[in-house]
Design a protein around this motif. Sequence first.
Motif, PDB file in Angstrom:
ATOM      1  N   VAL A 148     -61.796 -20.597 -15.849  1.00 43.35           N
ATOM      2  CA  VAL A 148     -61.014 -22.150 -15.681  1.00 43.35           C
ATOM      3  C   VAL A 148     -59.568 -22.229 -14.954  1.00 43.35           C
ATOM      4  O   VAL A 148     -58.928 -22.761 -14.331  1.00 43.35           O
ATOM      5  CB  VAL A 148     -61.439 -22.625 -16.521  1.00 43.35           C
ATOM      6  CG1 VAL A 148     -61.080 -23.746 -16.185  1.00 43.35           C
ATOM      7  CG2 VAL A 148     -62.710 -22.747 -17.184  1.00 43.35           C
ATOM      8  N   LYS A 149     -58.778 -20.900 -15.854  1.00 43.60           N
ATOM      9  CA  LYS A 149     -57.478 -21.068 -15.901  1.00 43.60           C
ATOM     10  C   LYS A 149     -57.256 -20.666 -14.297  1.00 43.60           C
ATOM     11  O   LYS A 149     -56.602 -21.315 -13.806  1.00 43.60           O
ATOM     12  CB  LYS A 149     -56.879 -20.265 -16.330  1.00 43.60           C
ATOM     13  CG  LYS A 149     -56.765 -20.773 -17.917  1.00 43.60           C
ATOM     14  CD  LYS A 149     -56.285 -19.331 -19.170  1.00 43.60           C
ATOM     15  CE  LYS A 149     -56.837 -19.641 -20.412  1.00 43.60           C
ATOM     16  NZ  LYS A 149     -54.778 -19.493 -21.308  1.00 43.60           N
ATOM     17  N   PHE A 150     -58.294 -19.332 -13.571  1.00 38.34           N
ATOM     18  CA  PHE A 150     -58.012 -18.829 -12.233  1.00 38.34           C
ATOM     19  C   PHE A 150     -57.730 -20.097 -11.457  1.00 38.34           C
ATOM     20  O   PHE A 150     -57.210 -20.779 -10.088  1.00 38.34           O
ATOM     21  CB  PHE A 150     -58.307 -17.731 -12.017  1.00 38.34           C
ATOM     22  CG  PHE A 150     -58.081 -16.702 -12.346  1.00 38.34           C
ATOM     23  CD1 PHE A 150     -56.309 -16.272 -12.073  1.00 38.34           C
ATOM     24  CD2 PHE A 150     -58.730 -16.024 -13.573  1.00 38.34           C
ATOM     25  CE1 PHE A 150     -55.418 -15.357 -13.117  1.00 38.34           C
ATOM     26  CE2 PHE A 150     -58.246 -14.626 -14.079  1.00 38.34           C
ATOM     27  CZ  PHE A 150     -56.778 -14.489 -13.843  1.00 38.34           C
ATOM     28  N   ALA A 151     -59.250 -20.457 -11.507  1.00 36.83           N
ATOM     29  CA  ALA A 151     -59.699 -22.000 -10.594  1.00 36.83           C
ATOM     30  C   ALA A 151     -58.671 -23.037 -10.714  1.00 36.83           C
ATOM     31  O   ALA A 151     -58.101 -23.221  -9.193  1.00 36.83           O
ATOM     32  CB  ALA A 151     -60.809 -22.521 -10.774  1.00 36.83           C
ATOM     33  N   HIS A 152     -58.171 -23.168 -11.901  1.00 40.52           N
ATOM     34  CA  HIS A 152     -56.962 -23.966 -11.697  1.00 40.52           C
ATOM     35  C   HIS A 152     -55.517 -24.085 -11.067  1.00 40.52           C
ATOM     36  O   HIS A 152     -55.442 -24.746 -10.132  1.00 40.52           O
ATOM     37  CB  HIS A 152     -56.847 -24.051 -13.282  1.00 40.52           C
ATOM     38  CG  HIS A 152     -55.582 -25.687 -13.019  1.00 40.52           C
ATOM     39  ND1 HIS A 152     -56.044 -26.642 -12.630  1.00 40.52           N
ATOM     40  CD2 HIS A 152     -54.305 -25.618 -13.288  1.00 40.52           C
ATOM     41  CE1 HIS A 152     -55.091 -27.573 -13.393  1.00 40.52           C
ATOM     42  NE2 HIS A 152     -53.704 -26.625 -13.306  1.00 40.52           N
ATOM     43  N   ALA A 153     -55.803 -22.445 -11.005  1.00 43.98           N
ATOM     44  CA  ALA A 153     -53.950 -22.314 -10.812  1.00 43.98           C
ATOM     45  C   ALA A 153     -54.273 -21.847  -9.267  1.00 43.98           C
ATOM     46  O   ALA A 153     -53.390 -22.303  -8.692  1.00 43.98           O
ATOM     47  CB  ALA A 153     -53.577 -20.881 -11.309  1.00 43.98           C
ATOM     48  N   PHE A 154     -55.198 -21.574  -8.623  1.00 40.57           N
ATOM     49  CA  PHE A 154     -55.443 -21.931  -7.368  1.00 40.57           C
ATOM     50  C   PHE A 154     -55.986 -22.714  -6.700  1.00 40.57           C
ATOM     51  O   PHE A 154     -55.782 -22.979  -4.998  1.00 40.57           O
ATOM     52  CB  PHE A 154     -56.844 -20.721  -6.736  1.00 40.57           C
ATOM     53  CG  PHE A 154     -56.607 -19.376  -7.381  1.00 40.57           C
ATOM     54  CD1 PHE A 154     -55.961 -18.802  -7.107  1.00 40.57           C
ATOM     55  CD2 PHE A 154     -58.182 -18.660  -7.654  1.00 40.57           C
ATOM     56  CE1 PHE A 154     -55.783 -17.051  -8.317  1.00 40.57           C
ATOM     57  CE2 PHE A 154     -58.536 -17.430  -8.104  1.00 40.57           C
ATOM     58  CZ  PHE A 154     -57.474 -16.400  -8.415  1.00 40.57           C
ATOM     59  N   GLY A 155     -56.093 -23.987  -7.290  1.00 43.49           N
ATOM     60  CA  GLY A 155     -55.611 -25.210  -6.689  1.00 43.49           C
ATOM     61  C   GLY A 155     -57.481 -25.826  -6.696  1.00 43.49           C
ATOM     62  O   GLY A 155     -57.477 -27.202  -6.254  1.00 43.49           O
TER      63      GLY A 155
END
Length: 353
Positions: A195-202
């Motif tokens: 979740v943190k990565f998907a969010h950080a990738f936009g």
Amino acid sequence: MYKTRAYSAASAASPLARTSIPRRDPTERDVQIEILNCGICHSDLHYKRDEWHDVMPAVYPCVPGHEIVGRVTKVGSGVTKYKPGDLVGVGCLVDSDRTCRECREGLEQFCPNMVLTYGSPDRHGTAPVTYGGYSDSIVVDERFVLRIPNNLNLAAAAPLLCAGITTYSPMRHWGVSEGKKVGVVGLGGLGHMGVKFAHAFGAHTVVFTTSPNKREDALRLGADEVVVSKDANEMKKHAGSFDFILDCVAAPHDVNAFINLLGRDGNLTMVGAPDKPLPVAVFGLIFGRKSFSGSPIGGLPETQEMLDFCGTNNITADVEVIPIQKINEAYERMLKSDVKYRFSIDMASLKSE
Ligand code: NAP
Ligand code: ZN
């Protein structure tokens, strides 16, 4: 050779208990690390209980742990990348053949001769198999040692070494980025990093959980929407709409329910590794030219890239720090999905025993 403290299991049914294990003296290219924290991955539990017997039979005694962070205490004469005092990490791999096509491309996770951090035959002959991070010291070839950005909290950075790279790598591979709709199934150690990565990738990020009480946390971690996957009506609203779904579930479950949510050319990647085969309804794939795939950890260059990305963007795991004496209890709680969202062992507790 020297002895170091560790927690090991003598069989699938026995608890993890205090022991001492041998480590090799650092050779020319080795880095000796004092382990400060080690995350607890569900793979540690699968392995310790020999749940993956058909694919990867456990060898006992076993010392799990592959989310290792610590401080360099000694380096061999040929080591160029690290010096005593550096903050470093070790993930799931401690060696590979270094000559095959996969290794030459920095994709050591696909090397047919890779050496896992625990449970692989020990090429140095120090012990029958490699022993992992539930221990206060480890010796690893410098090629398999990662640098931990100085700004990250160490206990919370430990899970990046497995949960972090295992979710980062497939998201990069499948092009998770702004404008994409991305699902993460299972809000555990891997899932919450996903979740943190998907969010950080936009990406527009949707969490699928079986635990309604995780809804608020999912939103706080970066999800745009949360779906309780047991609710058929909620699921139906998302039919045919996803570009990519990362499935992080540790137990058998219905993957077809998620394949149905993919749009044309969508992909569902399994990183969760249940011990039993999962039935796939192929018509769900055929209509829409969808794909169903898997992904293991990541290679060393990409793991360093992920750590640097986390340093720049201040990303770490949400951890519950525990003394090693609570490890058996932690395993029981992990089975009940009762961890927010990763246990990280404070290895000082081992030294004080
Ligand atoms: P974890 O912290 O226990 O999280 C698993 C999550 O799956 C739970 O929090 C729960 O989330 C969900 N879940 C559990 N049982 C379920 C069930 N019966 N039906 C549906 N959902 C269920 O585990 P983890 O450490 O993240 O590891 C997850 C899996 O990935 C394990 O199988 C592990 O071995 C594997 N793994 C694979 C790799 C790789 O390289 N591919 C690397 C590391 C780990 P909700 O409460 O949100 O439903
Ligand atoms: Zn792991």
